[in-house]
Scaffold this active site. Sequence first.
Site: not given
Lengths: 259, 344
Positions: B207-208, B327-329
Amino acid sequence: MNIVVCVKQVPDTNEVKIDPVKGTLIRDGVPSIINPDDKNAIEEALRLKDKHGANVTVITMGPPQAEVALKEAIAMGADDAILISDRAFAGSDTLATSRTLAGAITKLDFDIVMAGRQAIDGDTAQVGPGIAESLNLPQVTYVENVEFDGKNLKIRKALEDGYEVLEVQTPCLLTAIDSLNEPRYMQMKNIFTAYDKEVIMWNASDIDVNPEHLGLKGSPTKVKKTWTKETKGSGEIVELPAKEAAAVAISKLKEKHYI
Amino acid sequence: MFPIDQYKKMGEIGLLGLPFGTEYEGAGGDYLSYILAVEEISKVDASVGISYSVQTSLNMSAISTYGSEDQKKKYLPDLCTGRKIGSFGLTEPGAGTDAAGVRTVAVKDGDNYILNGQKCFITNSPIADTFVIFAMTDRSKGTKGLSAFIVEKAFPGISIGKIEDKMGIRSAQVGEIIMEDCVVPAENLMGKEGKGFGIAMKTLDGGRIGVAAQALGIAEGAMDHTIAYMKERKQFGRAIHKFQYLQFRMADMKAKIEQARYLVYKAAMDKNNGKPYAESAALAKMVASDCAMEVTTNCVQMHGGYGFIKDYPVERMMRDSKITQIYEGTNEVMRMVISGNMFR
């Protein structure tokens, strides 16, 4: 059913500029696209394929780089693609081009030949009808609707002030206009297939045509001069009631001895 | 307003299913091609960019990689073609990056699991049909008690709570998921009980790369608008792109974008080639999102006062950029991933 669609790769005229001195198109750095009317022809062939089942072959005459246009047609859903390319074709006018394309199409099985009405770079609208004449096929130009009952085609042909409905037997040739349909976008999975699929390459010896009819030799059209349209001076706008404005217009025309 | 019709069309032409096999009605493409598509979409609309990335990189990738053959056959075709929209529920009010804090519980009850809990900040949740939900099957085991489930909107007991009002990516639909005795058939457990943490972390790595591509696209889109504006806008009798200071600032921005581009594509290629990609994905996301924030801020500056008003798209792009650093870390967590690999 077999459908052959004739396409042309053209410079995107929305992006094109004109050399003010030579009066010719500056093609450098201008993106190449499938001629818009030809895309309508591809779309209609694909719709017939979706509905009745058909093998759709796209064909173009052009330089090797025209392969990209054929790959795009495959990505839209065409089954096969043929590029006819040969130095012998250089300098072809619309007559030589239509004879060359006809010479290639005659090698194929076909029920319907489709083409766009005209190309945005030449605007002649002659190649489609020229192919039909060479192949001795009935033709309907300016097609804006196609109905097919499995045997006969019922075609609506656009006229300047209305339309005609015609019944045509296959084999025949149709030329498409932009109101015929909305061309689909390429399918992602077909884009990947298009890379794997080979475009069939034909040269002058692979097609059935009299060598005298090819290229510059076979082209009776001689371009005498090309020039860009001169832009006229800006008009004069008068903001008056209609009657008075008409009187002003009449006096101006009289002044210049037009009336 | 989320452009749902256009999003469905993305499914019809095969964009949503781009990196998945044709046997699941995907396009049979690779991850780099998919990443290029996220980038292109995000040049114009980062909200659609993230909806796309969440559906494809998170929801569908999780099902494709960790789902059983039956689960893949049941869920992927509808998701690939846009007939269904996908979402990914990990984050909770008390658990973001720290997945051990997940409080949603799943209790086995005969042929079903009963899920109770609440998820927040879940992209696509208000419009989604198919959720991947993480819940504790055994809280005593910490992250080893986390499990992943495929949950349908139609299952009893699942509802959507508050829809967030955000600074940027405003048309992306982000909201809460509430599960009250939500009944999930046991066959919808992905992998085995306790495998949820690994599934979540590995899926987020992919996803990143999607978020990195989104950030890259935003930066490029803002740059394109700015170049056009600088050719039009005249000050002191000439177009502002004639000023060398501004030219050089644009050159610096171009360099930032190209740096980001290579890292993003490298991460996508690592994933394609079956190499480990947790680190390259973290690098790509960190660099590309910082690039997006910096480039869009500068693009607003290049537009002067016009950059600050909503009539010009760079104002939106600057707001859209901020979330890519979060987001997503967060980018702080990206640094944990990168340095963690270094000192292992």
